[in-house]
Design a protein around this motif. Structure first.
Motif, PDB file in Angstrom:
ATOM      1  N   ILE A  15      -4.802   5.989  -5.764  1.00  0.00           N
ATOM      2  CA  ILE A  15      -4.051   5.223  -6.763  1.00  0.00           C
ATOM      3  C   ILE A  15      -2.632   5.063  -6.234  1.00  0.00           C
ATOM      4  CG2 ILE A  15      -3.185   5.210  -9.138  1.00  0.00           C
ATOM      5  CD1 ILE A  15      -5.652   7.078  -9.753  1.00  0.00           C
ATOM      6  N   CYS A  16      -2.171   3.816  -6.156  1.00  0.00           N
ATOM      7  CA  CYS A  16      -0.829   3.540  -5.632  1.00  0.00           C
ATOM      8  C   CYS A  16       0.025   2.898  -6.725  1.00  0.00           C
ATOM      9  CB  CYS A  16      -0.896   2.599  -4.430  1.00  0.00           C
ATOM     10  SG  CYS A  16      -1.886   3.249  -3.063  1.00  0.00           S
ATOM     11  N   LEU A  17       1.253   3.399  -6.850  1.00  0.00           N
ATOM     12  CA  LEU A  17       2.238   2.875  -7.797  1.00  0.00           C
ATOM     13  C   LEU A  17       3.532   2.567  -7.056  1.00  0.00           C
ATOM     14  CD1 LEU A  17       1.785   5.460 -10.688  1.00  0.00           C
ATOM     15  CD2 LEU A  17       1.150   3.064 -10.772  1.00  0.00           C
ATOM     16  N   PRO A  18       4.025   1.338  -6.983  1.00  0.00           N
ATOM     17  CA  PRO A  18       3.309   0.119  -7.345  1.00  0.00           C
ATOM     18  C   PRO A  18       2.118  -0.097  -6.415  1.00  0.00           C
ATOM     19  CG  PRO A  18       5.377  -0.421  -6.239  1.00  0.00           C
ATOM     20  CD  PRO A  18       5.349   1.068  -6.432  1.00  0.00           C
ATOM     21  N   ALA A  19       1.425  -1.195  -6.593  1.00  0.00           N
ATOM     22  CA  ALA A  19       0.168  -1.436  -5.884  1.00  0.00           C
ATOM     23  C   ALA A  19       0.325  -1.426  -4.364  1.00  0.00           C
ATOM     24  CB  ALA A  19      -0.428  -2.775  -6.327  1.00  0.00           C
ATOM     25  N   PHE A  20      -0.758  -1.018  -3.688  1.00  0.00           N
ATOM     26  CA  PHE A  20      -0.828  -1.071  -2.231  1.00  0.00           C
ATOM     27  C   PHE A  20      -0.681  -2.517  -1.758  1.00  0.00           C
ATOM     28  CE2 PHE A  20      -2.999  -1.958   1.687  1.00  0.00           C
ATOM     29  CZ  PHE A  20      -2.653  -0.903   2.500  1.00  0.00           C
ATOM     30  N   SER A  21       0.042  -2.679  -0.670  1.00  0.00           N
ATOM     31  CA  SER A  21       0.040  -3.954   0.047  1.00  0.00           C
ATOM     32  C   SER A  21       0.343  -3.661   1.511  1.00  0.00           C
ATOM     33  CB  SER A  21       1.081  -4.929  -0.521  1.00  0.00           C
ATOM     34  OG  SER A  21       2.381  -4.527  -0.165  1.00  0.00           O
ATOM     35  N   MET A  22      -0.147  -4.508   2.399  1.00  0.00           N
ATOM     36  CA  MET A  22       0.124  -4.327   3.824  1.00  0.00           C
ATOM     37  C   MET A  22       1.620  -4.442   4.117  1.00  0.00           C
ATOM     38  SD  MET A  22      -2.594  -3.349   5.284  1.00  0.00           S
ATOM     39  CE  MET A  22      -2.033  -3.379   6.992  1.00  0.00           C
ATOM     40  N   GLU A  23       2.335  -5.250   3.318  1.00  0.00           N
ATOM     41  CA  GLU A  23       3.774  -5.417   3.519  1.00  0.00           C
ATOM     42  C   GLU A  23       4.547  -4.153   3.143  1.00  0.00           C
ATOM     43  OE1 GLU A  23       1.432  -8.697   3.093  1.00  0.00           O
ATOM     44  OE2 GLU A  23       2.054  -7.702   1.258  1.00  0.00           O
ATOM     45  N   ALA A  24       3.999  -3.348   2.223  1.00  0.00           N
ATOM     46  CA  ALA A  24       4.720  -2.174   1.717  1.00  0.00           C
ATOM     47  C   ALA A  24       4.282  -0.860   2.351  1.00  0.00           C
ATOM     48  CB  ALA A  24       4.555  -2.084   0.198  1.00  0.00           C
ATOM     49  N   VAL A  25       3.201  -0.871   3.170  1.00  0.00           N
ATOM     50  CA  VAL A  25       2.679   0.386   3.702  1.00  0.00           C
ATOM     51  C   VAL A  25       3.421   0.842   4.963  1.00  0.00           C
ATOM     52  CG1 VAL A  25       0.805  -0.556   5.117  1.00  0.00           C
ATOM     53  CG2 VAL A  25       0.553   1.707   4.075  1.00  0.00           C
ATOM     54  N   HIS A  26       3.928  -0.098   5.750  1.00  0.00           N
ATOM     55  CA  HIS A  26       4.718   0.195   6.956  1.00  0.00           C
ATOM     56  C   HIS A  26       3.980   1.125   7.925  1.00  0.00           C
ATOM     57  CE1 HIS A  26       8.014  -1.949   5.156  1.00  0.00           C
ATOM     58  NE2 HIS A  26       8.003  -1.156   4.117  1.00  0.00           N
ATOM     59  N   ARG A  27       2.807   0.694   8.379  1.00  0.00           N
ATOM     60  CA  ARG A  27       2.045   1.457   9.372  1.00  0.00           C
ATOM     61  C   ARG A  27       2.718   1.357  10.732  1.00  0.00           C
ATOM     62  NH1 ARG A  27      -3.638  -0.081   7.126  1.00  0.00           N
ATOM     63  NH2 ARG A  27      -3.806   1.604   5.621  1.00  0.00           N
ATOM     64  N   GLU A  28       2.704   2.483  11.438  1.00  0.00           N
ATOM     65  CA  GLU A  28       3.260   2.503  12.796  1.00  0.00           C
ATOM     66  C   GLU A  28       2.206   2.006  13.763  1.00  0.00           C
ATOM     67  OE1 GLU A  28       4.784   6.449  13.537  1.00  0.00           O
ATOM     68  OE2 GLU A  28       5.782   6.483  11.580  1.00  0.00           O
ATOM     69  N   ASP A  29       2.662   1.490  14.895  1.00  0.00           N
ATOM     70  CA  ASP A  29       1.721   1.039  15.931  1.00  0.00           C
ATOM     71  C   ASP A  29       0.966   2.237  16.467  1.00  0.00           C
ATOM     72  OD1 ASP A  29       2.621  -1.568  15.662  1.00  0.00           O
ATOM     73  OD2 ASP A  29       4.154  -1.313  17.210  1.00  0.00           O
ATOM     74  N   GLU A  30      -0.326   2.025  16.727  1.00  0.00           N
ATOM     75  CA  GLU A  30      -1.149   3.123  17.248  1.00  0.00           C
ATOM     76  C   GLU A  30      -0.874   3.355  18.715  1.00  0.00           C
ATOM     77  OE1 GLU A  30      -5.176   3.596  15.595  1.00  0.00           O
ATOM     78  OE2 GLU A  30      -4.869   1.581  14.830  1.00  0.00           O
ATOM     79  N   ASN A  55      -2.702  -7.645  -9.675  1.00  0.00           N
ATOM     80  CA  ASN A  55      -1.809  -6.673 -10.294  1.00  0.00           C
ATOM     81  C   ASN A  55      -0.936  -6.016  -9.225  1.00  0.00           C
ATOM     82  OD1 ASN A  55      -0.617  -4.473 -11.597  1.00  0.00           O
ATOM     83  ND2 ASN A  55      -2.429  -4.059 -12.840  1.00  0.00           N
ATOM     84  N   SER A  56       0.365  -6.169  -9.320  1.00  0.00           N
ATOM     85  CA  SER A  56       1.256  -5.555  -8.330  1.00  0.00           C
ATOM     86  C   SER A  56       1.842  -4.233  -8.831  1.00  0.00           C
ATOM     87  CB  SER A  56       2.377  -6.518  -7.956  1.00  0.00           C
ATOM     88  OG  SER A  56       3.127  -6.848  -9.109  1.00  0.00           O
ATOM     89  N   ASN A  57       1.501  -3.829 -10.073  1.00  0.00           N
ATOM     90  CA  ASN A  57       2.049  -2.588 -10.631  1.00  0.00           C
ATOM     91  C   ASN A  57       1.280  -1.345 -10.208  1.00  0.00           C
ATOM     92  OD1 ASN A  57       4.075  -3.912 -12.159  1.00  0.00           O
ATOM     93  ND2 ASN A  57       2.523  -4.489 -13.656  1.00  0.00           N
ATOM     94  N   ILE A  58      -0.030  -1.487 -10.017  1.00  0.00           N
ATOM     95  CA  ILE A  58      -0.882  -0.336  -9.680  1.00  0.00           C
ATOM     96  C   ILE A  58      -2.082  -0.832  -8.889  1.00  0.00           C
ATOM     97  CG2 ILE A  58      -2.201  -0.495 -11.837  1.00  0.00           C
ATOM     98  CD1 ILE A  58      -2.395   2.585 -11.836  1.00  0.00           C
ATOM     99  N   SER A  59      -2.565   0.011  -7.999  1.00  0.00           N
ATOM    100  CA  SER A  59      -3.859  -0.266  -7.366  1.00  0.00           C
ATOM    101  C   SER A  59      -4.702   0.993  -7.450  1.00  0.00           C
ATOM    102  CB  SER A  59      -3.708  -0.752  -5.922  1.00  0.00           C
ATOM    103  OG  SER A  59      -3.059   0.202  -5.122  1.00  0.00           O
ATOM    104  N   ILE A  60      -6.000   0.785  -7.687  1.00  0.00           N
ATOM    105  CA  ILE A  60      -6.961   1.878  -7.762  1.00  0.00           C
ATOM    106  C   ILE A  60      -8.115   1.510  -6.837  1.00  0.00           C
ATOM    107  CG2 ILE A  60      -8.538   3.190  -9.237  1.00  0.00           C
ATOM    108  CD1 ILE A  60      -6.678   2.503 -11.597  1.00  0.00           C
ATOM    109  N   ALA A  61      -8.390   2.380  -5.872  1.00  0.00           N
ATOM    110  CA  ALA A  61      -9.431   2.094  -4.890  1.00  0.00           C
ATOM    111  C   ALA A  61     -10.335   3.304  -4.700  1.00  0.00           C
ATOM    112  CB  ALA A  61      -8.815   1.693  -3.555  1.00  0.00           C
ATOM    113  N   HIS A  62     -11.626   3.012  -4.517  1.00  0.00           N
ATOM    114  CA  HIS A  62     -12.629   4.014  -4.170  1.00  0.00           C
ATOM    115  C   HIS A  62     -12.844   3.897  -2.666  1.00  0.00           C
ATOM    116  CE1 HIS A  62     -17.045   4.988  -3.685  1.00  0.00           C
ATOM    117  NE2 HIS A  62     -16.521   6.128  -4.100  1.00  0.00           N
ATOM    118  N   MET A  63     -12.780   5.020  -1.968  1.00  0.00           N
ATOM    119  CA  MET A  63     -12.855   4.996  -0.506  1.00  0.00           C
ATOM    120  C   MET A  63     -13.902   5.985   0.004  1.00  0.00           C
ATOM    121  SD  MET A  63      -9.496   3.680   0.536  1.00  0.00           S
ATOM    122  CE  MET A  63      -7.894   3.575  -0.214  1.00  0.00           C
TER     123      MET A  63
END
Length: 122
Positions: free
Chosen positions: A107-122, A33-41
């Motif tokens: 909960i992410c709308l649209p769904a979480f993906s590594m391509e869409a999160v754009h994390r900066e280098d540590e 599902n690319s519309n929503i993601s629901i995660a327990h962390m």
């Protein structure tokens, strides 16, 4: 007649190297599902992620403990029973600098993906 519901009994456990437990119940990794993601962390004490500027809205509900958010240049701490919506294209860092684990739902709308999160280098 087809079912009008879907029960998730085996969430996808996202591999991590920082001690954080991520159980995706619905989303790209679990059911495509690319519309929503629901995660327990569950984030251990001292956990943090690099800053990121995601292309999705993210809602967080804290179940137990506390979670710190650095949003743009403002630091916010949420406690159990509190929630927040962070709009897409906002620079943010998530962390748990506290001495107890933090359990929460994301909960992410649209769904979480590594391509869409754009994390900066540590």
């Amino acid at each position: 007649m087809s079912k009008k519901y879907s029960i998730q009994k085996t969430p996808f456990i996202v591999p991590t190297t920082d001690g954080k437990l991520i159980e995706e119940h619905f989303g790209k990794a679990t059911d495509g599902n690319s519309n929503i993601s629901i995660a327990h962390m569950i984030a251990p004490p001292g956990w943090s992620e690099p800053f990121q500027t995601p292309e999705f809205d993210e809602y967080t509900y804290v179940i137990k403990g506390k979670k710190q958010f650095v949003i743009e240049n403002e630091t916010i701490v949420l406690e159990a029973g509190q929630s927040i919506k962070i709009e897409k294209n906002t620079r943010i860092q998530y962390s748990n600098p506290f001495d107890q684990e933090c359990e929460y739902l994301a909960i992410c709308l649209p769904a979480f993906s590594m391509e869409a999160v754009h994390r900066e280098d540590e």
